[in-house]
Design a protein around this motif. Structure first.
Motif, PDB file in Angstrom:
ATOM      1  N   MET A 181      -6.625 -12.876 -16.722  1.00  0.00           N
ATOM      2  CA  MET A 181      -7.427 -13.894 -16.022  1.00  0.00           C
ATOM      3  C   MET A 181      -8.871 -13.837 -16.494  1.00  0.00           C
ATOM      4  O   MET A 181      -9.511 -14.870 -16.733  1.00  0.00           O
ATOM      5  CB  MET A 181      -7.354 -13.638 -14.524  1.00  0.00           C
ATOM      6  CG  MET A 181      -8.499 -14.258 -13.749  1.00  0.00           C
ATOM      7  SD  MET A 181      -8.418 -13.932 -11.970  1.00  0.00           S
ATOM      8  CE  MET A 181      -9.301 -12.406 -11.819  1.00  0.00           C
ATOM      9  N   TRP A 238     -11.005 -17.008 -17.983  1.00  0.00           N
ATOM     10  CA  TRP A 238     -12.293 -17.529 -17.505  1.00  0.00           C
ATOM     11  C   TRP A 238     -13.343 -17.461 -18.613  1.00  0.00           C
ATOM     12  O   TRP A 238     -14.206 -18.329 -18.720  1.00  0.00           O
ATOM     13  CB  TRP A 238     -12.790 -16.748 -16.293  1.00  0.00           C
ATOM     14  CG  TRP A 238     -12.061 -16.991 -15.011  1.00  0.00           C
ATOM     15  CD1 TRP A 238     -11.317 -16.083 -14.310  1.00  0.00           C
ATOM     16  CD2 TRP A 238     -12.007 -18.205 -14.231  1.00  0.00           C
ATOM     17  NE1 TRP A 238     -10.798 -16.654 -13.170  1.00  0.00           N
ATOM     18  CE2 TRP A 238     -11.210 -17.959 -13.098  1.00  0.00           C
ATOM     19  CE3 TRP A 238     -12.537 -19.489 -14.406  1.00  0.00           C
ATOM     20  CZ2 TRP A 238     -10.940 -18.938 -12.131  1.00  0.00           C
ATOM     21  CZ3 TRP A 238     -12.286 -20.460 -13.434  1.00  0.00           C
ATOM     22  CH2 TRP A 238     -11.495 -20.184 -12.316  1.00  0.00           C
ATOM     23  N   ALA A 246      -2.248 -17.927  -9.749  1.00  0.00           N
ATOM     24  CA  ALA A 246      -2.881 -17.941  -8.421  1.00  0.00           C
ATOM     25  C   ALA A 246      -4.381 -17.724  -8.498  1.00  0.00           C
ATOM     26  O   ALA A 246      -5.089 -17.920  -7.506  1.00  0.00           O
ATOM     27  CB  ALA A 246      -2.242 -16.865  -7.532  1.00  0.00           C
ATOM     28  N   GLN A 247      -4.888 -17.351  -9.679  1.00  0.00           N
ATOM     29  CA  GLN A 247      -6.298 -16.952  -9.771  1.00  0.00           C
ATOM     30  C   GLN A 247      -7.081 -17.755 -10.812  1.00  0.00           C
ATOM     31  O   GLN A 247      -8.152 -17.322 -11.238  1.00  0.00           O
ATOM     32  CB  GLN A 247      -6.394 -15.454 -10.079  1.00  0.00           C
ATOM     33  CG  GLN A 247      -5.734 -14.590  -8.999  1.00  0.00           C
ATOM     34  CD  GLN A 247      -5.938 -13.110  -9.256  1.00  0.00           C
ATOM     35  OE1 GLN A 247      -7.033 -12.595  -9.126  1.00  0.00           O
ATOM     36  NE2 GLN A 247      -4.880 -12.449  -9.646  1.00  0.00           N
ATOM     37  N   LEU A 248      -6.536 -18.903 -11.205  1.00  0.00           N
ATOM     38  CA  LEU A 248      -7.233 -19.753 -12.178  1.00  0.00           C
ATOM     39  C   LEU A 248      -7.291 -21.183 -11.652  1.00  0.00           C
ATOM     40  O   LEU A 248      -6.353 -21.634 -10.986  1.00  0.00           O
ATOM     41  CB  LEU A 248      -6.482 -19.756 -13.516  1.00  0.00           C
ATOM     42  CG  LEU A 248      -6.486 -18.460 -14.318  1.00  0.00           C
ATOM     43  CD1 LEU A 248      -5.528 -18.580 -15.501  1.00  0.00           C
ATOM     44  CD2 LEU A 248      -7.893 -18.105 -14.812  1.00  0.00           C
ATOM     45  N   SER A 249      -8.342 -21.904 -11.991  1.00  0.00           N
ATOM     46  CA  SER A 249      -8.411 -23.325 -11.630  1.00  0.00           C
ATOM     47  C   SER A 249      -7.730 -24.157 -12.725  1.00  0.00           C
ATOM     48  O   SER A 249      -7.359 -23.648 -13.790  1.00  0.00           O
ATOM     49  CB  SER A 249      -9.859 -23.747 -11.429  1.00  0.00           C
ATOM     50  OG  SER A 249     -10.532 -23.800 -12.668  1.00  0.00           O
ATOM     51  N   TYR A 284     -11.486 -19.861  -6.270  1.00  0.00           N
ATOM     52  CA  TYR A 284     -10.278 -20.344  -6.947  1.00  0.00           C
ATOM     53  C   TYR A 284      -9.084 -19.418  -6.716  1.00  0.00           C
ATOM     54  O   TYR A 284      -8.120 -19.428  -7.483  1.00  0.00           O
ATOM     55  CB  TYR A 284     -10.550 -20.486  -8.452  1.00  0.00           C
ATOM     56  CG  TYR A 284     -11.713 -21.398  -8.739  1.00  0.00           C
ATOM     57  CD1 TYR A 284     -11.577 -22.779  -8.621  1.00  0.00           C
ATOM     58  CD2 TYR A 284     -12.961 -20.867  -9.083  1.00  0.00           C
ATOM     59  CE1 TYR A 284     -12.650 -23.620  -8.856  1.00  0.00           C
ATOM     60  CE2 TYR A 284     -14.042 -21.707  -9.315  1.00  0.00           C
ATOM     61  CZ  TYR A 284     -13.884 -23.088  -9.210  1.00  0.00           C
ATOM     62  OH  TYR A 284     -14.956 -23.907  -9.430  1.00  0.00           O
ATOM     63  N   GLY A 285      -9.193 -18.584  -5.677  1.00  0.00           N
ATOM     64  CA  GLY A 285      -8.127 -17.628  -5.417  1.00  0.00           C
ATOM     65  C   GLY A 285      -8.247 -16.376  -6.261  1.00  0.00           C
ATOM     66  O   GLY A 285      -7.445 -15.451  -6.136  1.00  0.00           O
ATOM     67  N   ASN A 286      -9.273 -16.339  -7.112  1.00  0.00           N
ATOM     68  CA  ASN A 286      -9.447 -15.175  -7.977  1.00  0.00           C
ATOM     69  C   ASN A 286     -10.014 -13.998  -7.190  1.00  0.00           C
ATOM     70  O   ASN A 286     -11.040 -14.115  -6.527  1.00  0.00           O
ATOM     71  CB  ASN A 286     -10.352 -15.515  -9.184  1.00  0.00           C
ATOM     72  CG  ASN A 286     -11.573 -16.347  -8.821  1.00  0.00           C
ATOM     73  OD1 ASN A 286     -11.636 -16.959  -7.763  1.00  0.00           O
ATOM     74  ND2 ASN A 286     -12.547 -16.360  -9.705  1.00  0.00           N
ATOM     75  N   LEU A 287      -9.335 -12.890  -7.276  1.00  0.00           N
ATOM     76  CA  LEU A 287      -9.705 -11.712  -6.488  1.00  0.00           C
ATOM     77  C   LEU A 287     -10.841 -10.954  -7.169  1.00  0.00           C
ATOM     78  O   LEU A 287     -10.770 -10.652  -8.351  1.00  0.00           O
ATOM     79  CB  LEU A 287      -8.495 -10.797  -6.327  1.00  0.00           C
ATOM     80  CG  LEU A 287      -7.239 -11.462  -5.731  1.00  0.00           C
ATOM     81  CD1 LEU A 287      -6.111 -10.432  -5.605  1.00  0.00           C
ATOM     82  CD2 LEU A 287      -7.532 -12.073  -4.370  1.00  0.00           C
TER      83      LEU A 287
END
Lengths: 317, 317
Positions: free
Chosen positions: A243, A247, A277-280, B176-179
């Protein structure tokens, strides 16, 4: 295409040095592996590699270049090996110059993870793409980055060290003092140690060879809940580091290779879920997550292609 | 050099739109800022920007291009603004085409952090370098990446989002849900909230305006141990994200700009210490850590330079 040149690919490992003749992404002739530790130092080992190369040349005409992938820090432009983690005596060795002098062929020397990335980009899963992040998951976790249709090596040829990036700023100190390095969570040995511990806590005794990534993949495919949970955790941690690459670099594709990636769906499914779940949108909607095309031959294939390109040949897919 | 062209730089912010005439890295004429929220929608606001541009053109000949930096997601090639976090109605707006149609000048539209990075690379702290990571530390944490002497935008123009990278794979979920996103630890508002809490726990009441980054920098410079500890924590977290950029990209320099970076040594000293402790030689020995040259004008300067370059002019340092 009778005039397409061949190249020698050399994959230099801590255990063995593999040398082969490569033609358009295929290793068409393998020399017997050279046992790395059988040699006193770099001079003797380089001589042995040269003997193997000359033997291959006696069987193949049209060999136009040599490429070498090294498991350590390399100056790509000068072809100097600065040091190797697991092989004694390899400090400041001008390998490119030595090989060129002894064989008369143009040579390049690069980091092994860059060779793997180059193989996948030019000949493998990433053909035709301009923005790629390649990872190789094994005892170490290595990587290579392609952006704007170019290999990214950085100021001192060190770029692509995804295994050293942190997934926890308060994690334990890694090899270089870096806290929370990915490699220290999902390298082969760490996976085995984590698995042994997890089984032990569940009251199940497993020998180390039942806790290798390959054994854990079999167990997970057989429905073993402990193995499934372990792969979920590996996917979660890998997704964090990938991730971060997304980004930062917004690649078209992530390519996963190396022994641990051979686990297949038990790794790819949770990894993809955590990553998405963690990227736009712009970072995930068209992102391809691909297994590497090449296995153990990626280093030879990529090194050979790099050698040909440096010698002025066009690498066509 | 009487023929060196001028360009219009537009820095589009959630509060105001700043428009200026830029000549070789200097804003030589500032229009009065336009209040972003005074306008119903994109059409009215674009008309207001065009009026300001035409007013500046009436005073300056030789204006050859327009560049716009936007606080949101942009398709750089097409010049389309996909959406803005803080301004209503800016969804799929073909800003480049509108500006070109209304002014007859060539225009480019880019992300504001890319404009800042471009300004620092072409005109500022990073002049002459080929491998750079630029961060802007403010309410948001943005970034821009230069590698192999090129801006890295990635597959969908999203690259450089350093503020969204994770420093803790188990951290709290960001926008964005990114932890564990860096921005959620060291953005302006988070710094103020963390500081208020730290003072409160020490039995000291501080109003929010005594906990801004600027106030905390003054306090730290005055020897306040709580403020010093807060800056140490900010440096630690920032170092984790920047270390990741270093392992991935091996840059020659890190450039830190934005309001939070104005804290100076109270931030740069712990940041540098944490960063150096977590990198090996090739990644840190020649690494420059530089404050940005430009402050509030970076966006205008970078956008103007991007506009000129896209219009075919060479950007000389």
């Amino acid at each position: 295409m009778p005039d397409t040149p061949l190249a020698i690919g050399v994959d230099f490992g801590g255990t063995s040095v593999k040398v082969g003749v490569v033609f358009r992404g295929n290793v068409i002739d393998h020399a017997p592996p050279i046992a790395t530790q059988d040699f006193e130092g770099p001079d003797e080992l380089i001589d042995a590699i040269v003997r193997v190369i000359e033997d291959l040349r006696s069987r193949h005409t049209r060999i136009a270049a040599i490429g070498v992938g090294m498991p350590g820090f390399v100056n790509f432009e000068k072809g100097i090996v600065y040091n190797l983690t697991n092989v004694r005596g390899w400090v400041e060795i001008p390998l490119k110059a030595r090989l060129e002098e002894k064989t008369g062929l143009p040579a390049v020397v690069d980091n092994d993870a860059n060779c793997m990335a180059y193989a996948e980009w030019k000949r493998g899963a990433g053909r035709g793409l301009n923005h790629l992040v390649c990872l190789t998951l094994g005892t170490g976790v290595g990587g290579g980055i392609i952006a704007n249709g170019q290999m990214i090596r950085g100021a001192r040829h060190g770029a692509g060290e995804i295994g050293q990036t942190s997934i926890d700023y308060q994690g334990r100190a890694g090899h270089y003092g870096n806290l929370g390095a990915l490699e220290d969570y999902i390298g082969n040995n760490e996976i085995t140690a984590t698995a042994s511990q997890a089984y032990h806590e569940a009251g199940i005794h497993k020998a180390a060879d039942e806790c290798t990534p390959a054994a854990l993949a079999s167990a997970a495919n057989g429905g073993d809940p402990i193995a499934l949970k372990l792969w979920d955790g590996i996917g979660e941690k890998l997704a964090c580091a990938v991730m971060n690459c997304c980004w930062l670099l917004n690649p078209e594709a992530i390519i996963l290779g190396g022994g641990v990636a051979r686990a297949g769906e038990v790794l790819f499914a949770p990894f993809t879920r955590y990553l998405h779940a963690q990227l736009s949108g712009p970072f995930k909607d068209h992102l391809m997550i691909l297994p590497a095309r090449f296995g153990n031959e990626a280093g030879m294939i990529g090194a050979a292609a790099l050698g040909l390109e440096a010698a002025g040949h066009t690498i066509e897919p």
